[in-house]
Design a protein around this motif. Structure first.
Motif, PDB file in Angstrom:
ATOM      1  N   GLN A   1       0.821  -1.205   0.000  1.00  0.00           N
ATOM      2  CA  GLN A   1       0.000   0.000   0.000  1.00  0.00           C
ATOM      3  C   GLN A   1       0.858   1.260   0.000  1.00  0.00           C
ATOM      4  O   GLN A   1       0.538   2.245  -0.672  1.00  0.00           O
ATOM      5  CB  GLN A   1      -0.924  -0.022   1.209  1.00  0.00           C
TER       6      GLN A   1
ATOM      7  N   LEU B   1       2.288   1.741  -3.426  1.00  0.00           N
ATOM      8  CA  LEU B   1       1.247   2.252  -4.317  1.00  0.00           C
ATOM      9  C   LEU B   1       1.175   3.773  -4.228  1.00  0.00           C
ATOM     10  O   LEU B   1       1.179   4.479  -5.242  1.00  0.00           O
ATOM     11  CB  LEU B   1      -0.091   1.619  -3.902  1.00  0.00           C
ATOM     12  N   ILE B   2       1.134   4.288  -3.007  1.00  0.00           N
ATOM     13  CA  ILE B   2       0.995   5.731  -2.816  1.00  0.00           C
ATOM     14  C   ILE B   2       2.254   6.451  -3.303  1.00  0.00           C
ATOM     15  O   ILE B   2       2.173   7.487  -3.961  1.00  0.00           O
ATOM     16  CB  ILE B   2       0.694   6.039  -1.336  1.00  0.00           C
TER      17      ILE B   2
ATOM     18  N   ILE C   1       4.391   5.447  -5.589  1.00  0.00           N
ATOM     19  CA  ILE C   1       4.492   5.399  -7.061  1.00  0.00           C
ATOM     20  C   ILE C   1       3.504   6.393  -7.662  1.00  0.00           C
ATOM     21  O   ILE C   1       3.836   7.161  -8.567  1.00  0.00           O
ATOM     22  CB  ILE C   1       4.237   3.969  -7.593  1.00  0.00           C
TER      23      ILE C   1
ATOM     24  N   VAL D   1      -5.491   5.021  -9.057  1.00  0.00           N
ATOM     25  CA  VAL D   1      -4.442   5.763  -8.364  1.00  0.00           C
ATOM     26  C   VAL D   1      -3.145   5.768  -9.167  1.00  0.00           C
ATOM     27  O   VAL D   1      -2.488   6.796  -9.274  1.00  0.00           O
ATOM     28  CB  VAL D   1      -4.129   5.209  -6.938  1.00  0.00           C
ATOM     29  N   LEU D   2      -2.791   4.608  -9.752  1.00  0.00           N
ATOM     30  CA  LEU D   2      -1.513   4.522 -10.448  1.00  0.00           C
ATOM     31  C   LEU D   2      -1.572   5.124 -11.852  1.00  0.00           C
ATOM     32  O   LEU D   2      -0.547   5.458 -12.426  1.00  0.00           O
ATOM     33  CB  LEU D   2      -1.049   3.065 -10.530  1.00  0.00           C
TER      34      LEU D   2
ATOM     35  N   TYR E   1     -12.119   0.559   1.998  1.00  0.00           N
ATOM     36  CA  TYR E   1     -10.652   0.584   2.086  1.00  0.00           C
ATOM     37  C   TYR E   1     -10.034  -0.466   1.159  1.00  0.00           C
ATOM     38  O   TYR E   1      -9.080  -0.195   0.430  1.00  0.00           O
ATOM     39  CB  TYR E   1     -10.238   0.335   3.540  1.00  0.00           C
TER      40      TYR E   1
ATOM     41  N   PHE F   1      -7.398   0.407  -1.719  1.00  0.00           N
ATOM     42  CA  PHE F   1      -5.978   0.120  -1.559  1.00  0.00           C
ATOM     43  C   PHE F   1      -5.583  -1.326  -1.828  1.00  0.00           C
ATOM     44  O   PHE F   1      -4.414  -1.635  -1.957  1.00  0.00           O
ATOM     45  CB  PHE F   1      -5.514   0.531  -0.160  1.00  0.00           C
TER      46      PHE F   1
ATOM     47  N   LEU G   1      -7.171  -1.668  -5.813  1.00  0.00           N
ATOM     48  CA  LEU G   1      -6.761  -0.500  -6.608  1.00  0.00           C
ATOM     49  C   LEU G   1      -7.915   0.074  -7.441  1.00  0.00           C
ATOM     50  O   LEU G   1      -7.765   0.337  -8.628  1.00  0.00           O
ATOM     51  CB  LEU G   1      -5.563  -0.841  -7.513  1.00  0.00           C
TER      52      LEU G   1
END
Lengths: 451, 299
Positions: free
Chosen positions: A82, A85-86, A88, B44-45, B256, B260, B263
Motif C-alpha cells: 500500500q 502504491l501511494i 508510485i 491511483v496509479l 478501504y 488500496f 486498486l
C-alpha cells in the motif's frame, strides 16, 4: 517607504515564511540526498523484520562494502504494497521495492513497475538461471516485472510422536489424500464430554491457502483467459473441505480451532502445541519450530494429492524485488538486483532466512549446512511439474477474497460446496469482465494520447 | 471603511489564511476531487478516465457492497441503543454522590483511553472460544442447561455482536457528557417531585431524561456516525479480511479494500459519497425527530 507593520503581524508573517520554507524542503526532492559520500544513493523498501530483516541487512551491508559507486539505503516498511502504491502514484517511489509475487500482477497491469528484461539483457543475466516457477510468478502477460528473492513451497508436516501414539508408522506419511483422511481420523481424540481435544488434520489450519486446495485435485484457477473455478476438480476440493465439517461438526471444529487461530508465531500454534498432527505449511515452518517448539518430533513430505498419478503438488510463491516506475536511478537499482540475485547474494540471504534459493544452481555447501533438514524436499518440490502458483491475474485479490469467503461458509456448514463454487465463479467472472473492460478503456485512452 | 477597519480586516484575513490554505489543500480539494474520481475509472496509479455514473450503477448490483452495508447497519442498530442505554445508566449510577465517586468516574472512563488496537487484541483473547475468560464464565452458567457459549469471532453469527461488545468498552466518553448534563438538572425539580411523592423511576422518566435529551441527541448523532464508519477494530481483529465468511466486512473496510487492495479508487470514492449521503440522511431524520423529543432548558 514601507508601511509600518505591527509586531504580531510581523511575527506571524515570519512564522508563515518559515513554515513555507520547511514545506518546500520536504516537498522538493533533495539533490544532496541522492548522493552519500559521492556515491549514488539507492532507496530500497523491504518488508522483512526480525531475523529476516537482519538477513537482508547483511546482504545490503556487504554490497555497500564491496563497491564504491552505489550506496543502498535499506528501509524496512510495513504494509509495503500500500505504501509503494501511494509513493508510485505520487511520483516519488523508492528505487527498489520488495513486493509479494501474488500482488505483482495488479501493479504490473497498471504499469507501476519497470519491465526487467532490458536490464537483464544488458547485464547478461538469463531467466533460465532461475527455477521456472519463480520466473512465472514474477511475470505478467509474459513480461518479467520482478526477480525472486526468497522462494517458498509448501509440504505436509507431521508430528511423529502423535503418529506413534496413534499406532501409525511415524516414518511413513500418507501417500494419497484418502490415506491422509484415514490417518487424520485415527489421530483425532475427544474428551469425556465429546469435545475435540486433538485433531488429525484440518483444511483450515493454518487456512492460508483456501484457494489452493483445488491444485491437489488437478484443478486450475484461471484457464484460457477465463475464470475456471467451477471445474469438477475445484468442486471436488470443496466437497473434501465439507467432508471435514460433516465429520466433526461445524460448531465443534470452530470451537476447537478458536483456541489457536491467529497464533501462528507462538507456542500456541496448533502444530507446535500438538493439537493438530498434520498441517500443510511452507519451508519457513522449520524456523518457527526451532524457535517455539524445539523438542517437537516432526518430518515433512509432499502433501498427498487426490488425483491418481499426480505427484509432488505444491504451492510455490516468493518474495520479489522490483523497480517502480519513476525510480530515480533504475540502472543503479538493477546493479543491486544483479548482486542480490547472484548465487552469492541469494545464498547469503536465503541461508540466513532459512529458505532455499530460487536459482537452479545451488552450491553443495548450501544444502549441507542448511538448518532445515528437509530443505532438499522443498527445493525438489519447486522444480516439480505440479508446482502451482497464484494466477497471472490483476484481479487476484478480489478473486482470492471471494474464495476465502466461500471457504469459510462451506467450512462452517453455512453453504453447500456446489453453491459456494458456483457463486465464486459467477461473481469473479463478473469482476473479470469489468476488469477487462477497464483495461480496454485504458488502452484506448492511452492510444489516443499516443496518437 | 476606515483605515483602522481595513487594517483589522487585513490582519484578520492574514490570521485566518493558514487555516484557509490548509482547509483548501487538505479538505476542500480532496472532497471536490473525490466527487470527480467517483465518476472515473481510477486506479491511483494511472490517470482517471471519466466513465459517468458507471461506478454508482455497479454498486447497485455489487453483492459485497450490500453485504457490507447490511453488516454495518446491523452493527449500528445494535450498538446505538445498547451504548446509549449503558452510558445513561452508568452516568446515573456515577451521579449518586456515594463516597469515592471521583475514583469510580475515573475507573469507568479509563477504558476509553486504551488504544483501540490494544483493547482489541485483549478482547480477542478474552473472547477466545476455547480459552477465553468470557466463555469460561458463560459455560459455567450455561452448561447446566445444556447450552454452549458461542465462539464469538470465529462464528459468522456471533462475530458482529462480539464487536459490539468490544465497542461498548469505550462508552466512557458518552458517560462524561451525560454526567456533565446531569449536573445541569435543577435540583428544585427533584425537590418538587419529592414533595409530590414521586418515586425514583418517575423522577428519572419525567425529569432526568427530558432534561438530558439534548445530550442524548448529541451522543446518538455522534454514535451513529462512529458506528457507520466502524473500521479499525474489525480490521485489526480480522487482519483486514472481514471474516469469517464476510460477517465482519463493514462498509468502511470494503471501501478501504476497494481503494488500496483492489486498486479501485474511483469505485471507493463512489462508496464514500454514498456513505456520506446515508449519514447525512439519517442525521437529518434524527434531527427532525428531535424537535418533538428534545427539550432545551433555555426554552
Amino acid at each position: 517607504m514601507l508601511p509600518a507593520v505591527s509586531r504580531p503581524v510581523f511575527a506571524f508573517g515570519a512564522g508563515c515564511l518559515a513554515l513555507l520554507v520547511c514545506g518546500c524542503q520536504v516537498l522538493v526532492p533533495q539533490s544532496q540526498d541522492e548522493y552519500v559520500n559521492g556515491r549514488i544513493r539507492i532507496t530500497y523498501w523491504e518488508k522483512w523484520t526480525g531475523f529476516e530483516g537482519e538477513a537482508i541487512k547483511r546482504v545490503v551491508d556487504h554490497f555497500n562494502q564491496i563497491q564504491d559507486r552505489i550506496y543502498v539505503d535499506l528501509i524496512t516498511m510495513s504494509q509495503i504494497d500500500q505504501k509503494a502504491l501511494i509513493a508510485i502514484a505520487g511520483g516519488d517511489p523508492p528505487d527498489l521495492v520488495g513486493l509479494w509475487s501474488s500482488g505483482l500482477p495488479s501493479f504490473a497491469e497498471k504499469q507501476a513497475l519497470m519491465p526487467l528484461a532490458p536490464f537483464m539483457e544488458k547485464a547478461g543475466m538469463s531467466r533460465d538461471d532461475f527455477i521456472k516457477v519463480y520466473i512465472d510468478v514474477n511475470c505478467y502477460r509474459g513480461e518479467l516485472y520482478g526477480l525472486p528473492t526468497t522462494p517458498a513451497t509448501t509440504a505436509l508436516h507431521w508430528n511423529k510422536r502423535m503418529f506413534r501414539e496413534a499406532g501409525l508408522d511415524p516414518d511413513r506419511p500418507p501417500r494419497t489424500l484418502a490415506e491422509l483422511d484415514e490417518m487424520a481420523a485415527k489421530l483425532t481424540k475427544y474428551d469425556g464430554q465429546g469435545h475435540l481435544v486433538q485433531l488429525g488434520f484440518s483444511p483450515a489450519e493454518p487456512g492460508w491457502w483456501p484457494w489452493g486446495w483445488g491444485f491437489w485435485f488437478g484443478g486450475q484457477l484461471f484457464k484460457d483467459d477465463e475464470i475456471a473455478f467451477d471445474s469438477p476438480e475445484n468442486l471436488a476440493a470443496f466437497r473434501w473441505i465439507a467432508s471435514y465439517t460433516n465429520r466433526y461438526g461445524a460448531e465443534e471444529l470452530r470451537r476447537f480451532q478458536s483456541g489457536f487461530s491467529g497464533n501462528f508465531a507462538s507456542p500456541q500454534n496448533a502444530f507446535f502445541s500438538e493439537r493438530v498432527a498434520m498441517v500443510m505449511q511452507g519451508v519457513w515452518l522449520a524456523n518457527f519450530i526451532h524457535q517455539y517448539a524445539p523438542k517437537l518430533e516432526w518430518a515433512a513430505a509432499p502433501f498427498p494429492s487426490a488425483a491418481p498419478g499426480m505427484e509432488n503438488v505444491t504451492i510455490a510463491d516468493c518474495d520479489s524485488i522490483s523497480i517502480p516506475v519513476g525510480a530515480h536511478h533504475p540502472d543503479e537499482a538493477f546493479e543491486f538486483i544483479r548482486y542480490l540475485c547472484s548465487q552469492e547474494g541469494l545464498e547469503m540471504l536465503c541461508m540466513a532466512q532459512q529458505k532455499f534459493t530460487p536459482l537452479k544452481n545451488v552450491s553443495p555447501a548450501f544444502v549441507e549446512n542448511h538448518p532445515n533438514e528437509y530443505i532438499r524436499l522443498f527445493i525438489d518440490l519447486a522444480s516439480s511439474p505440479n508446482a502451482c502458483h497464484t494466477p497471472d491475474l490483476s484481479i487476484w485479490f478480489e478473486y482470492s477474497d471471494e474464495i476465502t469467503a466461500a471457504f469459510d461458509m462451506v467450512l462452517f456448514g453455512l453453504d453447500t460446496p456446489e453453491h459456494a463454487v458456483a457463486q465464486v465463479q459467477q461473481r469473479v467472472s463478473a469482476i473479470w469482465k469489468r476488469a477487462k473492460e477497464s483495461i480496454e478503456r485504458r488502452e484506448k485512452a492511452e492510444g489516443k494520447v499516443a496518437r | 471603511m476606515t483605515n483602522r477597519e481595513r487594517r483589522n480586516l487585513r490582519n484578520g484575513l492574514l490570521f485566518i489564511l493558514p487555516w484557509v490554505a490548509g482547509f483548501a489543500a487538505f479538505i476542500a480539494y480532496p472532497l471536490g476531487a473525490s466527487i470527480y474520481f467517483s465518476l472515473c475509472d481510477y486506479s491511483v496509479l494511472k490517470a482517471p478516465i471519466y466513465i459517468g455514473g458507471a461506478n454508482y450503477q455497479e454498486l447497485a448490483t455489487d453483492p459485497i457492497f450490500w453485504e457490507s452495508m447490511g453488516n454495518t447497519l446491523f452493527f449500528a442498530m445494535l450498538f446505538l441503543p445498547l451504548s446509549t442505554g449503558l452510558a445513561i445508566s452508568l452516568a446515573l449510577l456515577l451521579n449518586t454522590g456515594v463516597r469515592g465517586m471521583a475514583a469510580y468516574r475515573t475507573i469507568f472512563f479509563l477504558p476509553s483511553l486504551t488504544p483501540m488496537v490494544a483493547s482489541g487484541i485483549l478482547w480477542m483473547w478474552m473472547l477466545n472460544g476455547e480459552y477465553g475468560v468470557v466463555n469460561h464464565a458463560l459455560n459455567y452458567l450455561l452448561r447446566p442447561f445444556g447450552v454452549e457459549a458461542p465462539t464469538w469471532l470465529q462464528s459468522t453469527t456471533w462475530a458482529k455482536p462480539a464487536i459490539v461488545l468490544m465497542s461498548l468498552w469505550g462508552v466512557g466518553y458518552a458517560v462524561v457528557i451525560y454526567l456533565a448534563a446531569l449536573q445541569d438538572v435543577p435540583l428544585q425539580l427533584y425537590e418538587a417531585a419529592d414533595l409530590d411523592g414521586a418515586r425514583w423511576h418517575s423522577k428519572v422518566r419525567h425529569i432526568t431524561l427530558p432534561l438530558l435529551s439534548p445530550a442524548i441527541f448529541f451522543n446518538v448523532v455522534m454514535g451513529l456516525i462512529t458506528a457507520l464508519q466502524i473500521f479499525a477494530l474489525p480490521y485489526v481483529l480480522t487482519n483486514g479480511a472481514g471474516g469469517p465468511g464476510r460477517s465482519t466486512t463493514f462498509y468502511a473496510m470494503y471501501l478501504y479494500n476497494c481503494a488500496f487492495r483492489y486498486l479501485r479508487m474511483g469505485y471507493a470514492c463512489a462508496m464514500a459519497w454514498i456513505l456520506f449521503l446515508i449519514i447525512l440522511g439519517l442525521t437529518l431524520v434524527i434531527h427532525r425527530a428531535s424537535r418533538r423529543h428534545v427539550f432545551y432548558a433555555g426554552g
